[in-house]
Write a protein that holds these residues in place. Sequence first.
Motif, PDB file in Angstrom:
ATOM      1  N   MET A 152       0.855  -1.179   0.000  1.00  0.00           N
ATOM      2  CA  MET A 152       0.000   0.000   0.000  1.00  0.00           C
ATOM      3  C   MET A 152       0.899   1.239   0.000  1.00  0.00           C
ATOM      4  O   MET A 152       1.825   1.325   0.800  1.00  0.00           O
ATOM      5  CB  MET A 152      -0.903  -0.030   1.241  1.00  0.00           C
ATOM      6  N   PHE A 193      -2.912   4.856   1.715  1.00  0.00           N
ATOM      7  CA  PHE A 193      -3.112   4.699   3.158  1.00  0.00           C
ATOM      8  C   PHE A 193      -3.877   5.906   3.708  1.00  0.00           C
ATOM      9  O   PHE A 193      -4.915   5.758   4.359  1.00  0.00           O
ATOM     10  CB  PHE A 193      -1.757   4.554   3.860  1.00  0.00           C
ATOM     11  N   THR A 238      -3.372   9.704  11.495  1.00  0.00           N
ATOM     12  CA  THR A 238      -2.476   8.566  11.298  1.00  0.00           C
ATOM     13  C   THR A 238      -1.225   8.722  12.143  1.00  0.00           C
ATOM     14  O   THR A 238      -0.808   7.791  12.847  1.00  0.00           O
ATOM     15  CB  THR A 238      -2.112   8.430   9.804  1.00  0.00           C
ATOM     16  N   LEU A 262       5.727  -0.703   5.553  1.00  0.00           N
ATOM     17  CA  LEU A 262       4.918   0.473   5.213  1.00  0.00           C
ATOM     18  C   LEU A 262       5.698   1.446   4.335  1.00  0.00           C
ATOM     19  O   LEU A 262       6.930   1.469   4.376  1.00  0.00           O
ATOM     20  CB  LEU A 262       4.484   1.181   6.499  1.00  0.00           C
ATOM     21  N   VAL A 278      -6.817   0.308   8.769  1.00  0.00           N
ATOM     22  CA  VAL A 278      -6.039   0.455   7.534  1.00  0.00           C
ATOM     23  C   VAL A 278      -4.653  -0.180   7.718  1.00  0.00           C
ATOM     24  O   VAL A 278      -4.149  -0.850   6.811  1.00  0.00           O
ATOM     25  CB  VAL A 278      -5.944   1.938   7.111  1.00  0.00           C
ATOM     26  N   ALA A 283      -2.489  -3.043   5.543  1.00  0.00           N
ATOM     27  CA  ALA A 283      -1.236  -2.622   4.912  1.00  0.00           C
ATOM     28  C   ALA A 283      -0.046  -3.503   5.269  1.00  0.00           C
ATOM     29  O   ALA A 283       0.940  -3.529   4.540  1.00  0.00           O
ATOM     30  CB  ALA A 283      -0.930  -1.170   5.287  1.00  0.00           C
TER      31      ALA A 283
END
Length: 135
Positions: free
Chosen positions: A1, A6, A26, A49, A98, A102
């Motif tokens: 992702m 994201f 986030t 990530l 999320v 991910a």
Amino acid sequence: MQHDEFIGQVQNRAHLSSRGDAEVATRATLETLAERLAGGEPFNAAAQLPKGIANYLQHEYAGMGTRFSLDEFFQRVSQREGVELPDAVYHARVVIEVLREAISPGEINDIRSQLPSEYNALFDAGSRGEMRANA
């Protein structure tokens, strides 16, 4: 992702008015999570990530394993995000939802294994939980 995907997912699911608000939510959530986790766990998750998101798990206090309750987790997110507690609770749940998509299930399990069972509410509610949950 990718980073934009994201943040876009957080913005959409949390019904935030801007990408900037989604970025702040986030950051607040992942920085707080990184403080709660011990050892290399935040860095292991960050490795899966995109860089901009990963940085939130790799700050100065990441991996310290600071013990605090789920209520305290939400309080810290609220302070970092600069929003009321019920909004911070919902935003944090969306960010974690999320995050679960991910990174690998194994990494999520590693994270969850470091947290007491009260944190299950953070991982299980997601955007389908109450819009304005009580912490």
